[in-house]
Each structure stands twice: as structure tokens, then as C-alpha cells.
Design a protein around this motif. Structure first.
Motif, PDB file in Angstrom:
ATOM      1  N   ALA A  77     -10.589  11.134  -7.776  1.00 13.53           N
ATOM      2  CA  ALA A  77     -10.417  10.897  -9.456  1.00 13.53           C
ATOM      3  C   ALA A  77      -8.742  10.287  -9.583  1.00 13.53           C
ATOM      4  CB  ALA A  77     -10.326  12.191 -10.342  1.00 13.53           C
ATOM      5  N   ILE A  78      -8.663   9.275  -8.884  1.00 16.37           N
ATOM      6  CA  ILE A  78      -7.318   8.508  -8.602  1.00 16.37           C
ATOM      7  C   ILE A  78      -7.571   7.368  -9.778  1.00 16.37           C
ATOM      8  CG2 ILE A  78      -6.478   9.384  -6.507  1.00 16.37           C
ATOM      9  CD1 ILE A  78      -7.450   6.690  -5.387  1.00 16.37           C
ATOM     10  N   SER A  79      -6.480   7.011 -10.375  1.00 19.00           N
ATOM     11  CA  SER A  79      -6.321   6.033 -11.286  1.00 19.00           C
ATOM     12  C   SER A  79      -5.504   4.686 -10.847  1.00 19.00           C
ATOM     13  CB  SER A  79      -5.519   6.334 -12.554  1.00 19.00           C
ATOM     14  OG  SER A  79      -6.291   7.458 -13.299  1.00 19.00           O
ATOM     15  N   ALA A  80      -4.963   4.927  -9.606  1.00 17.89           N
ATOM     16  CA  ALA A  80      -4.254   3.768  -8.876  1.00 17.89           C
ATOM     17  C   ALA A  80      -3.802   4.439  -7.669  1.00 17.89           C
ATOM     18  CB  ALA A  80      -2.864   3.460  -9.559  1.00 17.89           C
ATOM     19  N   VAL A  81      -3.522   3.203  -6.591  1.00 19.65           N
ATOM     20  CA  VAL A  81      -3.206   3.538  -5.396  1.00 19.65           C
ATOM     21  C   VAL A  81      -1.802   2.969  -5.231  1.00 19.65           C
ATOM     22  CG1 VAL A  81      -3.461   2.723  -2.921  1.00 19.65           C
ATOM     23  CG2 VAL A  81      -5.499   3.585  -4.350  1.00 19.65           C
ATOM     24  N   LEU A  82      -0.611   3.473  -4.771  1.00 17.86           N
ATOM     25  CA  LEU A  82       0.595   3.108  -4.756  1.00 17.86           C
ATOM     26  C   LEU A  82       1.090   3.074  -3.426  1.00 17.86           C
ATOM     27  CD1 LEU A  82       2.027   4.846  -7.873  1.00 17.86           C
ATOM     28  CD2 LEU A  82       1.046   2.606  -7.781  1.00 17.86           C
ATOM     29  N   ILE A  83       1.445   1.952  -2.712  1.00 17.23           N
ATOM     30  CA  ILE A  83       1.908   1.773  -1.574  1.00 17.23           C
ATOM     31  C   ILE A  83       3.472   1.505  -1.320  1.00 17.23           C
ATOM     32  CG2 ILE A  83       1.364   0.853   1.046  1.00 17.23           C
ATOM     33  CD1 ILE A  83      -1.602   0.521  -0.293  1.00 17.23           C
ATOM     34  N   ASP A  84       4.248   2.183  -0.450  1.00 18.03           N
ATOM     35  CA  ASP A  84       5.534   1.858  -0.147  1.00 18.03           C
ATOM     36  C   ASP A  84       5.577   1.624   1.178  1.00 18.03           C
ATOM     37  OD1 ASP A  84       8.073   1.343  -0.787  1.00 18.03           O
ATOM     38  OD2 ASP A  84       8.989   3.412  -0.155  1.00 18.03           O
ATOM     39  N   GLU A  85       6.525   0.455   1.499  1.00 14.57           N
ATOM     40  CA  GLU A  85       6.784  -0.188   2.813  1.00 14.57           C
ATOM     41  C   GLU A  85       5.410  -1.015   3.157  1.00 14.57           C
ATOM     42  OE1 GLU A  85       9.606  -0.084   4.018  1.00 14.57           O
ATOM     43  OE2 GLU A  85      10.677   1.507   2.893  1.00 14.57           O
ATOM     44  N   ALA A  86       5.125  -1.758   2.229  1.00 13.37           N
ATOM     45  CA  ALA A  86       3.687  -2.490   2.478  1.00 13.37           C
ATOM     46  C   ALA A  86       3.670  -3.613   3.618  1.00 13.37           C
ATOM     47  CB  ALA A  86       3.117  -3.071   1.089  1.00 13.37           C
ATOM     48  N   GLN A  87       4.947  -4.033   3.975  1.00 16.91           N
ATOM     49  CA  GLN A  87       5.185  -5.050   4.862  1.00 16.91           C
ATOM     50  C   GLN A  87       4.610  -4.367   6.298  1.00 16.91           C
ATOM     51  OE1 GLN A  87       7.718  -3.377   3.532  1.00 16.91           O
ATOM     52  NE2 GLN A  87       9.015  -2.664   5.046  1.00 16.91           N
ATOM     53  N   PHE A  88       4.343  -3.230   6.403  1.00 14.37           N
ATOM     54  CA  PHE A  88       3.876  -2.708   7.494  1.00 14.37           C
ATOM     55  C   PHE A  88       2.360  -2.463   7.726  1.00 14.37           C
ATOM     56  CE2 PHE A  88       8.185  -0.521   7.838  1.00 14.37           C
ATOM     57  CZ  PHE A  88       8.750  -1.528   8.750  1.00 14.37           C
ATOM     58  N   LEU A  89       1.830  -2.894   6.641  1.00 17.08           N
ATOM     59  CA  LEU A  89       0.206  -3.000   6.510  1.00 17.08           C
ATOM     60  C   LEU A  89      -0.329  -3.911   7.592  1.00 17.08           C
ATOM     61  CD1 LEU A  89      -0.164  -2.764   2.909  1.00 17.08           C
ATOM     62  CD2 LEU A  89      -0.738  -0.870   4.218  1.00 17.08           C
ATOM     63  N   THR A  90      -1.527  -3.688   8.088  1.00 19.85           N
ATOM     64  CA  THR A  90      -2.202  -4.978   9.010  1.00 19.85           C
ATOM     65  C   THR A  90      -3.108  -5.652   7.973  1.00 19.85           C
ATOM     66  OG1 THR A  90      -4.149  -3.601   9.297  1.00 19.85           O
ATOM     67  CG2 THR A  90      -2.374  -3.099  10.815  1.00 19.85           C
ATOM     68  N   PHE A 111       4.510  -2.361  -2.648  1.00 23.13           N
ATOM     69  CA  PHE A 111       5.919  -2.648  -2.728  1.00 23.13           C
ATOM     70  C   PHE A 111       6.615  -2.689  -1.086  1.00 23.13           C
ATOM     71  CE2 PHE A 111       4.509  -0.241  -6.398  1.00 23.13           C
ATOM     72  CZ  PHE A 111       5.314  -0.550  -7.380  1.00 23.13           C
ATOM     73  N   GLY A 112       7.480  -3.781  -1.052  1.00 22.35           N
ATOM     74  CA  GLY A 112       7.723  -3.840   0.379  1.00 22.35           C
ATOM     75  C   GLY A 112       8.763  -5.070   0.355  1.00 22.35           C
ATOM     76  N   LEU A 113       9.104  -5.243   1.894  1.00 26.41           N
ATOM     77  CA  LEU A 113       9.915  -6.482   2.235  1.00 26.41           C
ATOM     78  C   LEU A 113       8.936  -7.975   2.292  1.00 26.41           C
ATOM     79  CD1 LEU A 113      12.049  -5.006   4.999  1.00 26.41           C
ATOM     80  CD2 LEU A 113      12.820  -5.336   2.323  1.00 26.41           C
ATOM     81  N   LYS A 114       9.385  -8.908   2.015  1.00 30.60           N
ATOM     82  CA  LYS A 114       8.684 -10.287   2.446  1.00 30.60           C
ATOM     83  C   LYS A 114       8.935 -10.601   3.693  1.00 30.60           C
ATOM     84  CE  LYS A 114       9.785 -14.097   0.733  1.00 30.60           C
ATOM     85  NZ  LYS A 114      10.052 -15.559  -0.206  1.00 30.60           N
TER      86      LYS A 114
END
Length: 198
Positions: A77-90, A111-114
Motif C-alpha cells: 500500500a505505497i503511495s509513492a517511491v522516493l529514491i535518493d542518490e539516483a545517479q547510481f541507478l543502472t 533525487f541525485g547528481l546529474k
């Protein structure tokens, strides 16, 4: 309708405090969020989102082999997914996030660095720039002047560094947000003064 958001900014632009604020706003309305951060970020501890002003919160630490669609689908039952340090995603994980939005109809805010300290896009940031529905820059000032900081100057032993590994985890002791002019022409005496303060 759910969307994929990418909020990027230089170091010290308030990305972590913003994600904590968004989580708080959802939760004060009785909604649950799934908080994620990269397992690479061990500045405070692995699995923690921590701001420079002292706020901190636990999050699920994710690795580059994790399937984010599966994680979101199995969350309750989540309303949103929030991700920090998104620059490290593949790149694959960013595509999985598009499925969270398009199939599960859950908004995803990243949220992350470009770019890195050598002004190369991080793989996760590049993919987010391609796939995100909304892109927003978070602003902060240059460490040397009043211009907007658009780059991150890596500091080692009190000196600017312009080559090396793309990923080097660090905070105020290792990076300074700077404008383009001061990235190319940093004021060494101000770097030394800042390092003494830390």
C-alpha cells in the motif's frame, strides 16, 4: 496520473532534505512511501538518507542487481517511491521505474547528481534525463562566488582533482559545489580555508 520525476542538483543543493520533506508530507496525510537509496552511499551508514542539517531516516539500500519494479510491486500500500542518490541507478533500473509508474500507477521521485566531478553524466542520471516525465534542477550557490553552482569540484589533500574514478563517496570534505568559472579556476586559498574549518 503517476509520473517519473528527476530532481538533480550539485552537491549541497538540498536533495536529501527535500526527499525527507516529501516523505514527511505524504506520511502526515496517512500515506505510505517506499524510501530507497544506493548501497554505495556509506557516508552516514548504508541504508540511511541523511541531510547536512542533521535530519536522517532509514531507507532500503539498493544494489545495481535489484529489480525496482519487483520491490515496488511487493511493497504494501505505497503511495509513492522516493529514491535518493539516483545517479547510481543502472539504466535497467530506470526502465524498471518507468514500469512502476506506467503499470503500477505509482509516482516515482528520484533525487541525485546529474554529472560526476569530471562533468560526465552518471549512467543513472543519463537514463533519467531520457525517461523522466518531469525534470527539475535544485539550485545552490558556488562555493567561491554568488553564481549558481552547476558542477562539483573534487578535493583531495586540499587540491582540486580533475581525473580519477567516477564514483568516490564523500561529503563536504571531498567536494565543493561550484560554477563553471570556478571549476576551471578555483581559488586555492579558499579551498585551504574551507578544509581547515571541517
Amino acid at each position: 496520473m503517476a509520473q517519473l520525476f528527476f530532481r538533480y542538483g550539485a552537491m549541497a543543493s538540498g536533495k536529501s532534505i527535500e526527499i525527507l520533506k516529501v516523505a514527511h508530507n505524504y506520511e502526515t496525510q496517512g500515506r505510505h512511501v517506499l524510501l530507497l537509496t544506493s548501497a554505495l552511499d556509506d557516508r552516514t551508514e548504508i541504508g540511511a538518507i541523511a541531510s547536512r542539517i542533521g535530519m536522517q531516516r532509514e531507507a532500503l539500500a539498493i544494489h545495481d542487481t535489484d529489480d525496482l519494479f519487483t520491490i515496488a510491486r511487493q511493497a504494501e500500500a505505497i503511495s509513492a517511491v522516493l529514491i535518493d542518490e539516483a545517479q547510481f541507478l543502472t539504466r535497467a533500473q530506470v526502465r524498471q521505474l518507468t514500469e512502476v509508474v506506467d503499470v503500477l500507477d505509482i509516482p516515482v521521485m528520484t533525487f541525485g547528481l546529474k554529472q560526476d566531478a569530471f562533468n560526465q553524466l552518471f549512467p543513472g542520471s543519463e537514463a533519467l534525463l531520457i525517461y523522466a516525465d518531469k525534470i527539475d534542477e535544485m539550485k545552490t550557490l558556488c562555493s567561491f562566488c554568488t553564481r549558481k553552482a552547476t558542477m562539483n569540484l573534487r578535493i583531495t589533500d586540499g587540491k582540486p582533482v580533475y581525473s580519477g574514478a567516477q564514483v568516490q563517496i564523500g561529503g563536504d570534505d571531498a567536494y565543493m559545489p561550484v560554477c563553471r568559472r570556478h571549476y576551471n579556476h578555483p581559488e586555492i586559498n579558499k579551498i585551504a580555508a574551507r578544509m581547515k574549518e571541517l
